[in-house]
Design a protein around this motif. Sequence first.
Motif, PDB file in Angstrom:
ATOM      1  N   GLN A   3       0.851  -1.199   0.000  1.00  0.00           N
ATOM      2  CA  GLN A   3       0.000   0.000   0.000  1.00  0.00           C
ATOM      3  C   GLN A   3       0.885   1.248   0.000  1.00  0.00           C
ATOM      4  OE1 GLN A   3      -3.499   0.357   0.217  1.00  0.00           O
ATOM      5  NE2 GLN A   3      -3.466  -1.759  -0.447  1.00  0.00           N
ATOM      6  N   ALA A   4       0.458   2.298  -0.762  1.00  0.00           N
ATOM      7  CA  ALA A   4       1.227   3.546  -0.738  1.00  0.00           C
ATOM      8  C   ALA A   4       1.051   4.207   0.624  1.00  0.00           C
ATOM      9  CB  ALA A   4       0.724   4.480  -1.820  1.00  0.00           C
ATOM     10  N   ALA A   5       2.097   4.797   1.159  1.00  0.00           N
ATOM     11  CA  ALA A   5       2.016   5.489   2.445  1.00  0.00           C
ATOM     12  C   ALA A   5       1.051   6.647   2.304  1.00  0.00           C
ATOM     13  CB  ALA A   5       3.416   5.993   2.816  1.00  0.00           C
ATOM     14  N   ALA A  11       0.236  13.103  -2.011  1.00  0.00           N
ATOM     15  CA  ALA A  11       1.083  13.817  -2.983  1.00  0.00           C
ATOM     16  C   ALA A  11       0.684  13.439  -4.406  1.00  0.00           C
ATOM     17  CB  ALA A  11       2.552  13.472  -2.747  1.00  0.00           C
ATOM     18  N   ARG A  12       0.398  12.145  -4.603  1.00  0.00           N
ATOM     19  CA  ARG A  12       0.041  11.661  -5.927  1.00  0.00           C
ATOM     20  C   ARG A  12      -1.273  12.315  -6.382  1.00  0.00           C
ATOM     21  NH1 ARG A  12      -2.253   6.746  -6.217  1.00  0.00           N
ATOM     22  NH2 ARG A  12      -2.713   6.129  -8.350  1.00  0.00           N
ATOM     23  N   LYS A  13      -2.276  12.302  -5.470  1.00  0.00           N
ATOM     24  CA  LYS A  13      -3.586  12.888  -5.799  1.00  0.00           C
ATOM     25  C   LYS A  13      -3.446  14.373  -6.137  1.00  0.00           C
ATOM     26  CE  LYS A  13      -6.838   9.826  -3.602  1.00  0.00           C
ATOM     27  NZ  LYS A  13      -7.250   9.402  -2.286  1.00  0.00           N
ATOM     28  N   HIS A  14      -2.585  15.062  -5.335  1.00  0.00           N
ATOM     29  CA  HIS A  14      -2.381  16.482  -5.555  1.00  0.00           C
ATOM     30  C   HIS A  14      -1.744  16.731  -6.932  1.00  0.00           C
ATOM     31  CE1 HIS A  14      -1.853  20.652  -4.572  1.00  0.00           C
ATOM     32  NE2 HIS A  14      -0.561  20.574  -4.904  1.00  0.00           N
ATOM     33  N   ALA A  15      -0.753  15.897  -7.223  1.00  0.00           N
ATOM     34  CA  ALA A  15      -0.044  16.038  -8.507  1.00  0.00           C
ATOM     35  C   ALA A  15      -1.025  15.864  -9.666  1.00  0.00           C
ATOM     36  CB  ALA A  15       1.074  15.000  -8.615  1.00  0.00           C
ATOM     37  N   PHE A  16      -1.905  14.877  -9.531  1.00  0.00           N
ATOM     38  CA  PHE A  16      -2.886  14.635 -10.608  1.00  0.00           C
ATOM     39  C   PHE A  16      -3.824  15.821 -10.792  1.00  0.00           C
ATOM     40  CE2 PHE A  16      -2.231   9.886 -10.542  1.00  0.00           C
ATOM     41  CZ  PHE A  16      -1.842   9.842 -11.867  1.00  0.00           C
TER      42      PHE A  16
END
Length: 493
Positions: A3-5, A11-16
């Motif tokens: 699972q991603a931390a 951070a990933r969601k924000h980047a998207f």
Amino acid sequence: MKQAAPTADLARKHAFKVLADSFETFYGNAIAIDTTHKITWISDGYRKFLGIDHDPAGQPITRYIQNSYLPKVADTGEPILLDLLWLQKRWILVSVIPLQSDEGEIIGAFGFVALDNQKEFSSLTNRVNKLQQQLDCVTSQLNQARKNKYGLSHISGRSEQLLAIKNQVRQAARFDISVLITGETGTGKELFAHALHDLSSRSDKPFISLNVAAIPDNLIEAEFFGVAPGAYTGASKQGRKGKLELANTGTLFLDEIGDMPLEVQGKLLRVLQEKEFEAVGSDTIKKTDIRIVAATSRNLVQMIEDGEFRADLYYRLNGMPIHLPPLRQRLDDIDLIAERILDETCARLNIAPKYLSTGALPVLRSYQWPGNVRELQNVLERAVIMAEDHVEISAQLLTGLLHNDLGTVCIPSSSESVMETFWPQTRSDISETVQQHNRSDLPPIPLSQQLAEAEKAAIKQAIHYTSGHKAKAAEALGISRATLYEKMKKLEI
Ligand SMILES: Nc1ncnc2c1ncn2[C@@H]1O[C@H](COP(=O)(O)OP(=O)(O)OP(=O)(O)O)[C@@H](O)[C@H]1O
């Protein structure tokens, strides 16, 4: 799966989100299609860029962008990260990625214009433009060379018969019908088939030829229809395209159609009627759009009577019949053909041009030419080599060559039996020659040469004996038809 931390996920969601917001700003020209290549979405900017004044959703993408990369990406699932696309009369840089469902299934493709300001990649487009110009230039030179080589003007001759045939070819080229070219071996059947293709509306499409007689019976279907991947033990994994597929949209030249086995004749008829076929080992039906030009040196009408050729196929192939008379019946063609052959041979060998002496033409005109133009070609090529430093090809040299080839000189074209005229080297003549060669006071001739001469004489005799029926000639000689063709090619018969 790991699972991603929580912080990495955030951070990933924000980047998207940033990417999605900035996409409209930076990449206003974007489009998406589904797996049937229909447009599912297009940005306003891209619609304006393409000059579309309505909603194109649901329409095939190729209606608006013919050379689009999107269908390929939707089909293969492989992204195109950056490539040039010629659109609206300029180069643009595009990216195309596959669209996947949550289950990982490809559901379409998404593309956007990464850069449409030419200044920013002008050195790249300049290079591409230059290469494209060079390619266009080479392609047009190649097409011109092809046309020069196979055009009607390349076919030499001034006899009435030849001029009439050229007119027939011009006529046939105007209509998309099957053509059947008949004539003895070496009369130019393939040459005329090429000319016909080049004059037709299919001239920029493939011209594929298949010599039916040169292929063993058990391989003919594979050669013709192709083989499905892994169709039988030993078949390649990718399968193999047959001539029908290779010739699609163009012309398929079927040489020596009279040698086609009856079973394959039936299958060819189906292709002509239904315009579809299946590869060997496949049950997928493939469509085909070809023009068939068939040729034969055999008497197909006689073969129909003998039950060796299907009448229905004959009528299908014979949309327009063209008959090429043998060279001995159009003697007025010989000087122009000879001139062309001499010019071409000298140019090829890089030697000064040679000419026929005044006495040489009558020698050529009085000979029977059983091998027609091909034989004339062989004799003149040998003459050029043997004339060495002489500018003229003499009557004596030609007489000697014709004597050497067939054991006789300048045969009058009238009454003798064809057998005596064409192949006077009967069995006793051959053994006489061998006996002469065996005389101890003569220098020995290399065995390979003697064997080749003997093979050549035997093959010529067998072909004549069977009236040009190569399958029967091969049977009489105890070899396969394919071997006979191989030997004929090697021995230049
Ligand atoms: N009128 C012509 N002018 C110039 N060259 C010719 C002419 N007729 C035939 N040729 C040349 O003669 C050779 C034999 O011609 P081609 O292969 O077309 O004959 P073919 O009838 O198809 O022979 P085959 O029946 O053995 O297949 C070729 O090199 C061709 O270029």
